[in-house]
Design an enzyme around this catalytic site. Structure first.
Site, short mmCIF file in Angstrom:
data_model
loop_
_atom_site.label_atom_id
_atom_site.label_comp_id
_atom_site.label_asym_id
_atom_site.label_seq_id
_atom_site.Cartn_x
_atom_site.Cartn_y
_atom_site.Cartn_z
N ASP A 1 0.93 -1.31 -0.07
CA ASP A 1 -0.17 0.10 -0.02
C ASP A 1 0.85 1.44 0.20
O ASP A 1 1.68 1.23 0.33
CB ASP A 1 -0.90 0.11 1.23
CG ASP A 1 -2.05 -0.90 1.14
OD1 ASP A 1 -2.40 -1.34 0.07
OD2 ASP A 1 -2.74 -0.97 2.28
N ARG B 1 -1.30 -0.50 -8.72
CA ARG B 1 -2.73 -0.41 -8.23
C ARG B 1 -2.91 1.19 -8.20
O ARG B 1 -2.18 2.16 -7.71
CB ARG B 1 -2.90 -0.68 -6.84
CG ARG B 1 -4.42 -0.06 -6.56
CD ARG B 1 -4.76 -0.35 -4.83
NE ARG B 1 -4.71 -1.57 -4.25
CZ ARG B 1 -4.31 -1.84 -3.13
NH1 ARG B 1 -3.85 -1.09 -2.14
NH2 ARG B 1 -4.36 -3.25 -2.67
C1 LIG Z 1 -8.92 -1.33 -3.29
C2 LIG Z 1 -8.34 -0.09 -2.85
C3 LIG Z 1 -7.16 0.27 -2.50
C4 LIG Z 1 -6.69 1.36 -1.95
N1 LIG Z 1 -5.43 1.56 -1.49
C5 LIG Z 1 -4.93 2.67 -1.25
C6 LIG Z 1 -3.59 3.00 -0.81
O1 LIG Z 1 -2.79 2.23 -0.80
N2 LIG Z 1 -3.07 4.16 -0.58
C7 LIG Z 1 -4.16 5.40 -0.67
O2 LIG Z 1 -3.57 6.50 -0.49
N3 LIG Z 1 -5.43 5.25 -0.84
C8 LIG Z 1 -5.88 3.87 -1.25
N4 LIG Z 1 -7.12 3.98 -1.16
C9 LIG Z 1 -8.25 4.85 -0.99
C10 LIG Z 1 -8.13 5.96 -2.23
O3 LIG Z 1 -7.01 6.58 -2.57
C11 LIG Z 1 -9.26 6.80 -2.10
O4 LIG Z 1 -9.27 7.37 -1.12
C12 LIG Z 1 -10.70 6.02 -2.06
O5 LIG Z 1 -10.76 5.16 -3.12
C13 LIG Z 1 -11.71 7.35 -2.50
O6 LIG Z 1 -11.77 7.49 -3.49
P1 LIG Z 1 -12.73 7.03 -4.98
O7 LIG Z 1 -11.65 6.86 -6.32
O8 LIG Z 1 -13.32 5.87 -4.55
O9 LIG Z 1 -13.39 8.12 -5.29
P2 LIG Z 1 -14.12 9.45 -4.51
O10 LIG Z 1 -13.42 10.69 -5.04
O11 LIG Z 1 -14.33 9.14 -3.08
O12 LIG Z 1 -15.57 9.23 -4.80
C14 LIG Z 1 -15.93 9.58 -6.17
C15 LIG Z 1 -17.29 9.09 -6.62
O13 LIG Z 1 -17.46 7.67 -6.43
C16 LIG Z 1 -18.86 7.45 -5.90
N5 LIG Z 1 -18.78 6.65 -4.58
C17 LIG Z 1 -17.68 7.00 -3.64
N6 LIG Z 1 -18.14 6.07 -2.66
C18 LIG Z 1 -19.37 5.78 -2.81
C19 LIG Z 1 -20.23 5.10 -1.98
N7 LIG Z 1 -19.81 4.78 -0.88
N8 LIG Z 1 -21.37 4.54 -2.51
C20 LIG Z 1 -21.83 4.94 -3.68
N9 LIG Z 1 -20.80 5.78 -4.48
C21 LIG Z 1 -19.76 6.19 -4.09
C22 LIG Z 1 -19.59 8.62 -5.89
O14 LIG Z 1 -20.07 8.72 -7.07
C23 LIG Z 1 -18.43 9.86 -5.50
O15 LIG Z 1 -18.88 10.95 -6.28
C24 LIG Z 1 -7.60 2.68 -1.95
C25 LIG Z 1 -8.71 2.47 -2.65
C26 LIG Z 1 -9.35 1.08 -3.01
C27 LIG Z 1 -10.49 1.26 -3.67
#
Ligand SMILES: Cc1cc2nc3c(=O)[nH]c(=O)nc-3n(C[C@H](O)[C@H](O)[C@H](O)COP(=O)(O)OP(=O)(O)OC[C@H]3O[C@@H](n4cnc5c(N)ncnc54)[C@H](O)[C@@H]3O)c2cc1C
Length: 280
Positions: free
Chosen positions: A107, A157
């Site tokens: 991560d 990733r």
């Molecule tokens: C598998 C995985 C591994 C990760 N690993 C890391 C890591 O190693 N380091 C790190 O810094 N971050 C990590 N993250 C977190 C990532 O950086 C984001 O903080 C997190 O995924 C939220 O961003 P988003 O791309 O989902 O979109 P966001 O900008 O949070 O959301 C954008 C849109 O997505 C949709 N959405 C989001 N959540 C929901 C919900 N609950 N229900 C319905 N619609 C929703 C909505 O349309 C929203 O407007 C990881 C995320 C995932 C999925």
């Protein structure tokens, strides 16, 4: 103790509960990445315990024959204490993963660890190919990092980034973070080794799907990833549509920092917590 409502985002306190969750995901065609919660340990004993727990988790995954790799955080393995200790832990985990035919994702944590994390990754990459890393589209440096990782044939990733970062290092405007995500996703889809696009954002997902379609990139050359407890119906729907989906499944007693990041990034998650409190 894992208190409600954290259990919406956390699979349980022990590996047995987490593996039960993975079995259910697998039964729906979804792969997993198990994450033992914990970060920024300041005692050697805690880093050693995290290493031992990860080794035990890899054996547990093999024994249960579930489809799951693991995600690790280097600050849980000792990065704030001693680089050599962290490297030893990482190498030992990679050896166990190799012996159990598994794979490890490192991560990415806050920006003070970006360079160190990538350096450690390249260090072990010389001897291990069962490891990949994470790149955050919010960081201005990520374009260069993605190019080098593509050139190395390393698996990336791609995420937006979960940590609050200062303007000199990171885009502050969500639109810039999104544009960077799409641009990096295109590069990874074009030339990357089985990239993982980790987002819940429909616009990012649709962009990637459309780009892959235009370029004739088959759906089995990349995967989407989401977090446990977020958009489960969409996860299953993506599988039905023929895409590879992997869900990140965190478990363990040190759930608070992870839970807090989920609340911070989306006001609806806070609403969910408040509603649960009112209903009780
Ligand atoms: C598998 C995985 C591994 C990760 N690993 C890391 C890591 O190693 N380091 C790190 O810094 N971050 C990590 N993250 C977190 C990532 O950086 C984001 O903080 C997190 O995924 C939220 O961003 P988003 O791309 O989902 O979109 P966001 O900008 O949070 O959301 C954008 C849109 O997505 C949709 N959405 C989001 N959540 C929901 C919900 N609950 N229900 C319905 N619609 C929703 C909505 O349309 C929203 O407007 C990881 C995320 C995932 C999925």
């Amino acid at each position: 103790m894992l208190i409600w409502p954290a259990n919406r985002f956390v699979a349980g306190e022990d590996k047995e509960s987490a593996i039960t969750v993975v079995k259910d995901l697998n039964a729906h065609g979804i792969a997993a990445s198990l994450d033992l919660l914990g970060e920024n340990v300041s005692q050697r004993a805690a880093a050693e315990k995290a290493h031992d727990d990860y080794v035990s988790l890899l054996r547990g995954i093999a024994d249960a024959r579930v489809d799951s790799n693991i995600s690790i955080k280097l600050t849980m393995l000792g990065l704030d204490i001693d680089l050599g200790l962290t490297r030893d832990h990482l190498v030992s985990i990679l050896e166990t993963a190799r012996d159990t035919d598994n794979w490890v994702r490192i991560d990415m944590e806050g920006s003070r660890y970006t360079q160190l994390t990538l350096e450690l990754f390249y260090d072990v990459w010389g001897s291990f190919k069962n490891v990949g890393v994470v790149i955050q589209s919010m960081l201005r440096r990520s374009e260069g990092d993605v190019e080098r990782l593509i050139a190395e044939g390393a698996r990336v990733r791609l995420v937006k980034g979960a940590y609050k970062e200062p303007p000199p290092l990171a885009f502050q405007d969500k639109r810039e973070v999104n544009t960077a995500f799409d641009r990096l996703a295109e590069r990874l889809l074009d030339r990357g080794e089985r990239p993982a696009l980790a987002t819940h954002d429909d616009e990012r997902i649709d962009h990637a799907i459309e780009y892959a379609r235009q370029q004739g990139i088959a759906a089995d050359r990349f995967e989407f990833q989401m977090l446990y407890g977020i958009r489960r119906e969409t996860q299953e729907d993506m599988v039905r549509r023929g895409y590879c989906m992997r869900v990140y499944v965190p478990y363990g007693k040190e759930w608070f920092p992870y839970f807090y990041r989920r609340l911070r990034e989306r006001k609806e998650n806070v609403t969910f917590v408040l509603r649960s409190v009112v209903r009780r």
